[in-house]
Scaffold this motif. Structure first.
Motif, mmCIF file in Angstrom:
data_model
loop_
_atom_site.group_PDB
_atom_site.id
_atom_site.type_symbol
_atom_site.label_atom_id
_atom_site.label_comp_id
_atom_site.label_asym_id
_atom_site.label_seq_id
_atom_site.Cartn_x
_atom_site.Cartn_y
_atom_site.Cartn_z
ATOM 1 N N ALA A 135 0.712 -1.135 -0.108
ATOM 2 C CA ALA A 135 0.117 0.039 0.008
ATOM 3 C C ALA A 135 0.741 1.104 -0.013
ATOM 4 O O ALA A 135 0.693 2.060 -0.638
ATOM 5 C CB ALA A 135 -0.868 0.143 1.125
ATOM 6 N N GLU A 136 2.056 1.044 0.850
ATOM 7 C CA GLU A 136 2.731 2.412 0.768
ATOM 8 C C GLU A 136 3.543 2.646 -0.742
ATOM 9 O O GLU A 136 3.660 3.748 -0.937
ATOM 10 C CB GLU A 136 3.874 1.918 1.912
ATOM 11 N N ALA A 137 3.753 1.456 -1.458
ATOM 12 C CA ALA A 137 4.693 1.516 -2.628
ATOM 13 C C ALA A 137 3.626 2.233 -3.717
ATOM 14 O O ALA A 137 3.898 2.924 -4.467
ATOM 15 C CB ALA A 137 4.900 0.049 -3.078
ATOM 16 N N VAL A 138 2.140 1.487 -3.456
ATOM 17 C CA VAL A 138 1.189 2.250 -4.437
ATOM 18 C C VAL A 138 0.968 3.743 -4.233
ATOM 19 O O VAL A 138 0.860 4.686 -5.060
ATOM 20 C CB VAL A 138 0.033 1.629 -4.349
ATOM 21 N N GLU A 139 1.017 4.364 -2.842
ATOM 22 C CA GLU A 139 0.849 5.648 -2.491
ATOM 23 C C GLU A 139 1.968 6.400 -2.986
ATOM 24 O O GLU A 139 1.925 7.703 -3.607
ATOM 25 C CB GLU A 139 0.776 5.725 -1.054
ATOM 26 N N LEU A 140 3.024 5.907 -3.055
ATOM 27 C CA LEU A 140 4.465 6.421 -3.677
ATOM 28 C C LEU A 140 4.546 6.582 -4.869
ATOM 29 O O LEU A 140 5.501 7.176 -5.644
ATOM 30 C CB LEU A 140 5.859 5.840 -2.836
ATOM 31 N N GLY A 141 3.541 5.662 -5.727
ATOM 32 C CA GLY A 141 3.702 5.616 -7.247
ATOM 33 C C GLY A 141 4.762 4.632 -7.699
ATOM 34 O O GLY A 141 5.185 4.455 -8.856
ATOM 35 N N ILE A 142 5.405 3.994 -6.815
ATOM 36 C CA ILE A 142 6.483 2.857 -7.323
ATOM 37 C C ILE A 142 5.676 1.793 -7.894
ATOM 38 O O ILE A 142 6.143 1.144 -8.718
ATOM 39 C CB ILE A 142 7.361 2.241 -5.843
ATOM 40 N N ALA A 176 11.780 2.103 6.424
ATOM 41 C CA ALA A 176 12.881 3.049 6.184
ATOM 42 C C ALA A 176 12.959 3.490 4.718
ATOM 43 O O ALA A 176 13.456 4.722 4.558
ATOM 44 C CB ALA A 176 14.306 2.632 6.701
ATOM 45 N N ILE A 177 13.049 2.522 3.832
ATOM 46 C CA ILE A 177 13.271 2.781 2.579
ATOM 47 C C ILE A 177 12.202 3.780 1.845
ATOM 48 O O ILE A 177 12.463 4.665 1.146
ATOM 49 C CB ILE A 177 13.097 1.691 1.686
ATOM 50 N N SER A 178 11.080 3.592 2.196
ATOM 51 C CA SER A 178 10.065 4.594 1.943
ATOM 52 C C SER A 178 10.085 5.770 2.555
ATOM 53 O O SER A 178 9.640 7.015 1.634
ATOM 54 C CB SER A 178 8.603 3.969 2.217
ATOM 55 N N GLY A 179 10.564 5.960 3.823
ATOM 56 C CA GLY A 179 10.795 7.063 4.248
ATOM 57 C C GLY A 179 11.872 7.954 3.823
ATOM 58 O O GLY A 179 11.871 9.072 3.463
ATOM 59 N N HIS A 180 13.039 7.376 3.253
ATOM 60 C CA HIS A 180 14.275 7.845 2.614
ATOM 61 C C HIS A 180 13.644 8.300 1.028
ATOM 62 O O HIS A 180 13.883 9.339 0.626
ATOM 63 C CB HIS A 180 15.337 6.992 2.310
ATOM 64 N N LEU A 181 12.791 7.550 0.349
ATOM 65 C CA LEU A 181 12.351 8.091 -0.696
ATOM 66 C C LEU A 181 11.585 9.400 -0.629
ATOM 67 O O LEU A 181 11.636 10.219 -1.465
ATOM 68 C CB LEU A 181 11.472 6.983 -1.332
ATOM 69 N N ARG A 182 10.851 9.444 0.392
ATOM 70 C CA ARG A 182 9.860 10.488 0.575
ATOM 71 C C ARG A 182 10.778 11.953 0.687
ATOM 72 O O ARG A 182 10.658 12.850 0.123
ATOM 73 C CB ARG A 182 8.980 10.511 1.845
ATOM 74 N N GLU A 183 11.905 11.727 1.504
ATOM 75 C CA GLU A 183 12.596 12.725 1.837
ATOM 76 C C GLU A 183 13.394 13.131 0.330
ATOM 77 O O GLU A 183 13.648 14.281 0.133
ATOM 78 C CB GLU A 183 13.665 12.429 2.748
ATOM 79 N N LEU A 184 13.920 12.087 -0.124
ATOM 80 C CA LEU A 184 14.778 12.320 -1.290
ATOM 81 C C LEU A 184 13.847 13.024 -2.476
ATOM 82 O O LEU A 184 14.366 13.777 -3.132
ATOM 83 C CB LEU A 184 15.243 10.860 -1.784
ATOM 84 N N ARG A 185 12.770 12.540 -2.617
ATOM 85 C CA ARG A 185 11.586 13.077 -3.477
ATOM 86 C C ARG A 185 11.403 14.572 -3.275
ATOM 87 O O ARG A 185 11.585 15.310 -4.326
ATOM 88 C CB ARG A 185 10.303 12.318 -3.517
ATOM 89 N N GLY A 186 11.185 15.103 -2.000
ATOM 90 C CA GLY A 186 11.207 16.488 -1.805
ATOM 91 C C GLY A 186 12.262 17.172 -2.531
ATOM 92 O O GLY A 186 12.140 18.154 -2.809
#
Length: 320
Positions: A135-142, A176-186
């Motif tokens: 669900a997190e990956a879908v929300e992030l568009g991965i 941790a991977i999804s949190g890192h991606l959110r930060e990196l995406r910003g």
């Protein structure tokens, strides 16, 4: 005239233009009757021909409805669409404008999307199903869900999914991977916005006046987009490689206890920090972490200024 000659003459005549009642036009275009009437009221659609008590529409109306739908899908407002269509009606053409839209709206990478089954996805990430991670990956568009298909996902960037899989295999938790991606995406979106502002100011400003661009101007702008498109990624790739080498070397030296190499020059002078600043940092991170906190804050500021210089607008961030 023989019957055969008459048939030949009739066959050579062009077919009669199509005619539609408003209900037929709505069915053919995919719009609703109410929408068609609203477009007429706003001047987006020519008035129909009046025959007795009926309104008759033609292929020009159908083509115009398709144009409007296409421009709406590309993000144009109805007000902007009206200006573009008026330009078209005045003979300036829409070919260049639509070409510009295609260049901007098209893919900005050569990477092609792929599909992955839920079973293969679970196997890629250790074999244990994790609905929350999916669900997190879908929300992030991965991952993207496929309508009427519960066993497969669309993967817009297989490369990004592969990076996540490698990190997880190296021991990084999925959250941790999804949190890192959110930060990196910003941070990446910040770089993209700054690069866009930079090129808009110095390259595209002449095409962005109060009126829509002419067909020639739009064609020129589309060519510039095509030429400049890879520059942002190339610049970020080069600067990221430089920064990674710099910081990776520094971290390795710190962990191995080797003295860090510094360029020749005068020794740095000691800096005295105000006592209230030291006390505030101590209250925030504790007495044992004051030096590490101040060092990290200074390095973060240096990195931020490096990004500003990279995007061509130094000094825009004013920090106290």
């Amino acid at each position: 005239m023989s019957g055969q000659s008459a048939r030949q003459q009739g066959a050579s005549q062009p077919p009669a233009p199509a005619e539609y009642r408003i209900e037929d036009l709505a069915h053919a275009s995919g719009a609703t009757v109410r929408t068609i009437r609203a477009y007429q009221d706003r001047g987006l659609l020519p008035r129909p021909e009046r025959r007795g008590r009926s309104n008759v529409y033609g292929d020009t109306h159908l083509a115009r409805l398709h144009q409007i739908a296409d421009l709406l899908d590309r993000g144009y407002t109805l007000a902007s669409i009206k200006e573009l269509l008026e330009a078209w009606d005045s003979g300036r053409g829409l070919g260049g404008v639509l070409g510009l839209v295609v260049e901007v709206d098209g893919p900005w990478t050569d990477e092609e999307a792929a599909r992955i089954s839920r079973a293969d996805l679970d196997a890629t990430f250790g074999g244990d199903p994790d609905d929350n991670a999916v669900a997190e990956a879908v929300e992030l568009g991965i991952l993207e869900r496929i309508p009427d298909n519960d066993t497969e996902f669309l993967v817009p960037s297989p490369q990004e999914l592969a990076v996540a899989a490698e990190l997880h295999a190296a021991g990084v938790p999925l959250d941790a991977i999804s949190g890192h991606l959110r930060e990196l995406r910003g941070q990446v979106e910040h770089i993209a916005a700054r690069f866009l502002d930079f090129t808009t100011e110095h390259v595209f400003a002449r095409y962005l006046g109060p009126r829509p661009p002419t067909d020639t101007e739009a064609t020129e702008a589309a060519d510039l987009v095509r030429r400049l498109r890879p520059l942002a990624q190339q610049t970020v790739d080069a600067e990221l490689a430089r920064a990674m080498r710099l910081f990776a070397t520094r971290h390795l030296q710190q962990h191995l206890g080797a003295p860090a190499t510094t360029p020749p020059g005068p020794d740095p002078a000691p800096v005295t920090l105000p006592a209230p600043t030291i006390r505030a940092v101590q209250a925030l991170v504790g007495p044992d972490n004051v030096a590490a906190f101040i060092t990290a804050a200074a390095e973060r500021e240096v990195q931020a200024r490096t990004l500003d210089a990279l995007t061509g607008q130094p000094g825009t961030d004013k920090r106290d």
